[in-house]
Design a protein around this motif. Structure first.
Motif, PDB file in Angstrom:
ATOM      1  N   LEU A  67       0.797  -1.227   0.000  1.00 20.36           N
ATOM      2  CA  LEU A  67       0.000   0.000   0.000  1.00 20.36           C
ATOM      3  C   LEU A  67       0.832   1.282   0.000  1.00 20.36           C
ATOM      4  CD1 LEU A  67      -3.222  -0.632   2.095  1.00 20.36           C
ATOM      5  CD2 LEU A  67      -3.006  -0.128  -0.326  1.00 20.36           C
ATOM      6  N   PRO A  68       1.919   1.370   0.776  1.00 22.03           N
ATOM      7  CA  PRO A  68       2.701   2.610   0.713  1.00 22.03           C
ATOM      8  C   PRO A  68       3.194   2.934  -0.698  1.00 22.03           C
ATOM      9  CG  PRO A  68       3.325   1.361   2.654  1.00 22.03           C
ATOM     10  CD  PRO A  68       2.416   0.481   1.839  1.00 22.03           C
ATOM     11  N   THR A  69       3.474   1.914  -1.485  1.00 23.81           N
ATOM     12  CA  THR A  69       3.899   2.139  -2.870  1.00 23.81           C
ATOM     13  C   THR A  69       2.712   2.500  -3.755  1.00 23.81           C
ATOM     14  OG1 THR A  69       5.711   0.571  -2.594  1.00 23.81           O
ATOM     15  CG2 THR A  69       5.044   1.071  -4.855  1.00 23.81           C
ATOM     16  N   VAL A  70       1.592   1.812  -3.568  1.00 24.65           N
ATOM     17  CA  VAL A  70       0.410   2.033  -4.396  1.00 24.65           C
ATOM     18  C   VAL A  70      -0.164   3.431  -4.202  1.00 24.65           C
ATOM     19  CG1 VAL A  70      -1.969   1.274  -4.814  1.00 24.65           C
ATOM     20  CG2 VAL A  70      -0.169  -0.409  -4.498  1.00 24.65           C
ATOM     21  N   ARG A  89      -5.412  10.355  -1.437  1.00 23.91           N
ATOM     22  CA  ARG A  89      -4.606  10.488  -0.218  1.00 23.91           C
ATOM     23  C   ARG A  89      -4.410  11.959   0.080  1.00 23.91           C
ATOM     24  NH1 ARG A  89       1.481  10.743  -1.341  1.00 23.91           N
ATOM     25  NH2 ARG A  89       1.574  11.233  -3.535  1.00 23.91           N
ATOM     26  N   ASN A  90      -4.048  12.254   1.338  1.00 24.20           N
ATOM     27  CA  ASN A  90      -3.801  13.622   1.730  1.00 24.20           C
ATOM     28  C   ASN A  90      -2.941  13.626   2.979  1.00 24.20           C
ATOM     29  OD1 ASN A  90      -4.273  16.368   2.934  1.00 24.20           O
ATOM     30  ND2 ASN A  90      -5.537  16.546   1.096  1.00 24.20           N
ATOM     31  N   LEU A  91      -1.952  14.484   3.016  1.00 28.36           N
ATOM     32  CA  LEU A  91      -1.071  14.580   4.175  1.00 28.36           C
ATOM     33  C   LEU A  91      -1.742  15.268   5.359  1.00 28.36           C
ATOM     34  CD1 LEU A  91       2.228  15.580   2.329  1.00 28.36           C
ATOM     35  CD2 LEU A  91       1.624  13.343   3.251  1.00 28.36           C
ATOM     36  N   ARG A  92      -2.828  15.994   5.112  1.00 27.71           N
ATOM     37  CA  ARG A  92      -3.476  16.763   6.177  1.00 27.71           C
ATOM     38  C   ARG A  92      -4.414  15.923   7.029  1.00 27.71           C
ATOM     39  NH1 ARG A  92      -5.967  22.030   3.933  1.00 27.71           N
ATOM     40  NH2 ARG A  92      -5.724  22.724   6.071  1.00 27.71           N
ATOM     41  N   GLY A  93      -4.887  14.798   6.530  1.00 22.64           N
ATOM     42  CA  GLY A  93      -5.790  13.981   7.343  1.00 22.64           C
ATOM     43  C   GLY A  93      -6.908  13.373   6.538  1.00 22.64           C
ATOM     44  N   GLY A  94      -7.713  12.541   7.219  1.00 21.22           N
ATOM     45  CA  GLY A  94      -8.774  11.787   6.569  1.00 21.22           C
ATOM     46  C   GLY A  94      -9.840  12.640   5.922  1.00 21.22           C
ATOM     47  N   SER A  95     -10.330  13.674   6.628  1.00 19.52           N
ATOM     48  CA  SER A  95     -11.391  14.490   6.035  1.00 19.52           C
ATOM     49  C   SER A  95     -10.862  15.265   4.830  1.00 19.52           C
ATOM     50  CB  SER A  95     -12.006  15.435   7.065  1.00 19.52           C
ATOM     51  OG  SER A  95     -11.062  16.386   7.493  1.00 19.52           O
ATOM     52  N   ILE A 104      -1.219   5.749   6.536  1.00 22.20           N
ATOM     53  CA  ILE A 104       0.017   5.015   6.299  1.00 22.20           C
ATOM     54  C   ILE A 104       1.145   6.034   6.248  1.00 22.20           C
ATOM     55  CG2 ILE A 104       1.325   3.591   4.674  1.00 22.20           C
ATOM     56  CD1 ILE A 104      -1.286   2.314   3.819  1.00 22.20           C
ATOM     57  N   ASP A 105       2.103   5.869   7.129  1.00 23.46           N
ATOM     58  CA  ASP A 105       3.258   6.776   7.198  1.00 23.46           C
ATOM     59  C   ASP A 105       2.835   8.246   7.223  1.00 23.46           C
ATOM     60  OD1 ASP A 105       4.948   4.570   7.142  1.00 23.46           O
ATOM     61  OD2 ASP A 105       5.079   4.587   4.939  1.00 23.46           O
TER      62      ASP A 105
END
Length: 169
Positions: free
Chosen positions: A32-35, A75-81, A128-129
């Motif tokens: 998953l980290p790669t995908v 994906r987003n570095l800020r969070g789920g929402s 993830i990470d």
């Protein structure tokens, strides 16, 4: 052909909203980290035939209903929402709505009933990470007519499904 036509329509319609639209080949089962570096993305897969019933008065025609699934991920570095809502980029909510708008009531130029929207469900909602990751599955039903062979008959050699495989004729 339905899966290929769905992919072509999504590629044309989604444009730069996604980095890829492809046939699902187990990408979410991989590392998953790669995908997730390829997100936002969409994958299409055939989910199987859910129903087959006689078609009209004919004894050799059947209406088959199959399910197709479009998986969208962001994906987003800020969070789920932020990943869902698309702050600082495309979110899964935007992708779900875009996929449904592009595919609902479409026959994709094929001899099928118009695609019918189904359930939308969460596949992943995790981190993830330090990166928030969401993947949703958008289901669609398609129906088509299948013809049966006569009892004890084999297909003719010119039948494109069997041509070139040296089966019984």
């Amino acid at each position: 052909s339905i899966e290929e036509a769905m992919i072509a329509r999504l590629q044309a319609g989604l444009g730069r909203m996604v980095t890829e639209v492809a046939s699902y080949a187990g990408e979410l089962d991989d590392d998953l980290p790669t995908v997730i570096r390829r997100f936002p993305a969409a994958w299409v897969t055939f989910g199987g035939v859910s129903k087959t019933e006689p078609y009209g008065a004919s004894k050799d025609k059947f209406k088959a209903t199959g399910q197709f699934v479009v998986m969208v991920g962001a994906r987003n570095l800020r969070g789920g929402s932020a990943a869902r809502q698309g702050r600082d980029g495309i979110g899964t909510h935007q992708l779900v709505m875009a996929v449904r708008r592009l595919l609902n009531q479409q026959d994709l130029g094929l001899e099928i009933a118009h695609l019918k929207p189904g359930k939308v469900r969460t596949l992943y909602n995790t981190r993830i990470d330090g990166t928030a990751l969401q993947v949703f599955a958008c289901e669609f039903d398609a129906a088509w007519i299948e013809s049966a062979l006569e009892n004890n008959a084999f297909p003719v050699q010119t039948d494109p499904l069997f041509s070139g495989f040296a089966g019984a004729a």
